[in-house]
Write a protein that holds these residues in place. Structure first.
Motif, PDB file in Angstrom:
ATOM      1  N   PRO A   1      58.105  28.127  32.678  1.00 10.87           N
ATOM      2  CA  PRO A   1      57.824  29.238  31.779  1.00 10.87           C
ATOM      3  C   PRO A   1      57.998  30.572  32.501  1.00 10.87           C
ATOM      4  O   PRO A   1      57.908  30.633  33.724  1.00 10.87           O
ATOM      5  CB  PRO A   1      56.357  29.019  31.409  1.00 10.87           C
ATOM      6  N   VAL A   2      58.225  31.603  31.739  1.00  9.75           N
ATOM      7  CA  VAL A   2      58.278  32.952  32.291  1.00  9.75           C
ATOM      8  C   VAL A   2      56.834  33.433  32.392  1.00  9.75           C
ATOM      9  O   VAL A   2      56.032  33.223  31.488  1.00  9.75           O
ATOM     10  CB  VAL A   2      59.109  33.884  31.372  1.00  9.75           C
ATOM     11  N   ARG A   3      56.502  34.079  33.483  1.00  8.44           N
ATOM     12  CA  ARG A   3      55.124  34.529  33.702  1.00  8.44           C
ATOM     13  C   ARG A   3      54.954  35.950  33.189  1.00  8.44           C
ATOM     14  O   ARG A   3      55.854  36.771  33.291  1.00  8.44           O
ATOM     15  CB  ARG A   3      54.791  34.484  35.190  1.00  8.44           C
ATOM     16  N   ALA A   4      53.798  36.231  32.645  1.00  9.02           N
ATOM     17  CA  ALA A   4      53.480  37.579  32.177  1.00  9.02           C
ATOM     18  C   ALA A   4      53.678  38.555  33.328  1.00  9.02           C
ATOM     19  O   ALA A   4      53.318  38.271  34.475  1.00  9.02           O
ATOM     20  CB  ALA A   4      52.050  37.634  31.665  1.00  9.02           C
ATOM     21  N   GLY A   5      54.300  39.681  33.022  1.00  7.50           N
ATOM     22  CA  GLY A   5      54.579  40.694  34.039  1.00  7.50           C
ATOM     23  C   GLY A   5      55.974  40.597  34.623  1.00  7.50           C
ATOM     24  O   GLY A   5      56.456  41.534  35.243  1.00  7.50           O
ATOM     25  N   ASP A   6      56.635  39.439  34.440  1.00 11.83           N
ATOM     26  CA  ASP A   6      58.007  39.277  34.936  1.00 11.83           C
ATOM     27  C   ASP A   6      58.976  40.066  34.057  1.00 11.83           C
ATOM     28  O   ASP A   6      58.759  40.183  32.853  1.00 11.83           O
ATOM     29  CB  ASP A   6      58.437  37.808  34.918  1.00 11.83           C
ATOM     30  N   PRO A   7      60.056  40.589  34.626  1.00 17.04           N
ATOM     31  CA  PRO A   7      61.088  41.219  33.790  1.00 17.04           C
ATOM     32  C   PRO A   7      62.056  40.165  33.268  1.00 17.04           C
ATOM     33  O   PRO A   7      62.337  39.183  33.947  1.00 17.04           O
ATOM     34  CB  PRO A   7      61.792  42.169  34.757  1.00 17.04           C
ATOM     35  N   VAL A   8      62.548  40.361  32.052  1.00 13.79           N
ATOM     36  CA  VAL A   8      63.546  39.468  31.453  1.00 13.79           C
ATOM     37  C   VAL A   8      64.658  40.336  30.890  1.00 13.79           C
ATOM     38  O   VAL A   8      64.387  41.297  30.163  1.00 13.79           O
ATOM     39  CB  VAL A   8      62.933  38.599  30.330  1.00 13.79           C
ATOM     40  N   THR A   9      65.913  40.025  31.241  1.00 11.40           N
ATOM     41  CA  THR A   9      67.074  40.731  30.698  1.00 11.40           C
ATOM     42  C   THR A   9      68.015  39.711  30.082  1.00 11.40           C
ATOM     43  O   THR A   9      68.388  38.737  30.722  1.00 11.40           O
ATOM     44  CB  THR A   9      67.814  41.524  31.798  1.00 11.40           C
ATOM     45  N   LEU A  10      68.389  39.945  28.818  1.00 12.49           N
ATOM     46  CA  LEU A  10      69.317  39.081  28.102  1.00 12.49           C
ATOM     47  C   LEU A  10      70.562  39.875  27.758  1.00 12.49           C
ATOM     48  O   LEU A  10      70.482  41.070  27.462  1.00 12.49           O
ATOM     49  CB  LEU A  10      68.668  38.552  26.819  1.00 12.49           C
ATOM     50  N   ARG A  11      71.728  39.220  27.789  1.00 16.56           N
ATOM     51  CA  ARG A  11      73.001  39.859  27.455  1.00 16.56           C
ATOM     52  C   ARG A  11      73.648  39.096  26.312  1.00 16.56           C
ATOM     53  O   ARG A  11      73.712  37.879  26.338  1.00 16.56           O
ATOM     54  CB  ARG A  11      73.937  39.875  28.653  1.00 16.56           C
ATOM     55  N   CYS A  12      74.154  39.860  25.325  1.00 13.64           N
ATOM     56  CA  CYS A  12      74.876  39.269  24.212  1.00 13.64           C
ATOM     57  C   CYS A  12      76.360  39.585  24.380  1.00 13.64           C
ATOM     58  O   CYS A  12      76.722  40.707  24.743  1.00 13.64           O
ATOM     59  CB  CYS A  12      74.373  39.824  22.879  1.00 13.64           C
ATOM     60  N   SER A  13      77.204  38.601  24.133  1.00  9.10           N
ATOM     61  CA  SER A  13      78.653  38.812  24.204  1.00  9.10           C
ATOM     62  C   SER A  13      79.328  37.956  23.140  1.00  9.10           C
ATOM     63  O   SER A  13      78.722  37.044  22.587  1.00  9.10           O
ATOM     64  CB  SER A  13      79.190  38.474  25.599  1.00  9.10           C
ATOM     65  N   VAL A  14      80.591  38.271  22.869  1.00 11.15           N
ATOM     66  CA  VAL A  14      81.381  37.492  21.918  1.00 11.15           C
ATOM     67  C   VAL A  14      82.625  36.974  22.611  1.00 11.15           C
ATOM     68  O   VAL A  14      83.133  37.592  23.546  1.00 11.15           O
ATOM     69  CB  VAL A  14      81.770  38.318  20.667  1.00 11.15           C
ATOM     70  N   GLN A  15      83.116  35.835  22.140  1.00 12.72           N
ATOM     71  CA  GLN A  15      84.337  35.265  22.717  1.00 12.72           C
ATOM     72  C   GLN A  15      85.547  36.085  22.285  1.00 12.72           C
ATOM     73  O   GLN A  15      86.441  36.335  23.081  1.00 12.72           O
ATOM     74  CB  GLN A  15      84.486  33.820  22.288  1.00 12.72           C
ATOM     75  N   VAL A  16      85.587  36.494  21.027  1.00 15.45           N
ATOM     76  CA  VAL A  16      86.670  37.323  20.506  1.00 15.45           C
ATOM     77  C   VAL A  16      86.093  38.344  19.538  1.00 15.45           C
ATOM     78  O   VAL A  16      85.005  38.164  18.993  1.00 15.45           O
ATOM     79  CB  VAL A  16      87.762  36.490  19.778  1.00 15.45           C
TER      80      VAL A  16
END
Length: 193
Positions: free
Chosen positions: A78-93
């Motif tokens: 699990p991700v712990r409270a206080g940790d940073p999380v970065t998500l990236r969205c991309s497309v194939q085309v």
């Protein structure tokens, strides 16, 4: 292109500065086009004695967005409270401009290709998806969307036991140092110092 003249006419179609023919009839048909088919197209007609060239025609192929994905595809659980999380969205085309919208449990929470969650808390737990969108056509009325697969995020709180474990570790270190000092002093007194 409309060509007239005496004798049989021959045609050749070219793209850009290439002299390699793409077609040899009075019409050019392109099948299964993609964005790499964009460019300037030109027709050459010849009657054997002379050659005429059409004005270059700029063709832009617009591609709907497809296959939106989130990276990383799986988070260390699990991700712990206080940790940073970065998500990236991309497309194939997808032809630009592509816009991105982030959903948390089905509700919009942000826009842009990156979703940065600094110092996450339990309220950040849930499912995340991104929606990629582009608008095609001269009037921009044709809107295309691609929805990414869901990504589950579970945030565990940093609780009382985390604090207790840290404090116990500090207490043990202090106790070991204290015993070392006492033992050293006791040994020094025994030597008559």
């Amino acid at each position: 292109m409309v060509a007239t003249g005496t004798g049989p006419l021959s045609f050749s179609w070219h793209r850009g500065d290439s002299w390699a023919p793409l077609g040899t009839g009075p019409r050019l048909e392109l099948h299964h086009v993609g964005d790499n088919d964009s460019g300037h197209y030109q027709c050459r007609a010849s009657n054997g004695d002379s050659v005429a060239e059409s004005v270059p025609l700029n063709v832009t192929v617009l591609v709907p967005v497809a296959n939106a994905t989130i990276s990383p595809a799986a988070l260390a659980q699990p991700v712990r409270a206080g940790d940073p999380v970065t998500l990236r969205c991309s497309v194939q085309v997808g032809s630009a401009p592509v816009t991105f919208t982030w959903l948390h449990n089905g509700r919009e929470v942000a826009r842009g290709p990156l979703l940065e969650l600094g110092n996450v808390s339990v309220r950040h737990s849930g499912t995340y998806q991104c929606v990629a969108t582009n608008q095609l056509g001269q009037d921009g009325h044709r809107v295309f969307r691609s929805l990414s697969p869901k990504l589950a995020l579970t945030v565990t709180p940093r609780g009382h036991w985390d604090t207790v474990a840290v404090n116990i570790g500090r207490s043990l270190l202090f106790l070991v140092l204290l015993l070392a000092v006492i033992g050293g002093c006791h040994g020094w007194h025994r030597l008559g110092g």
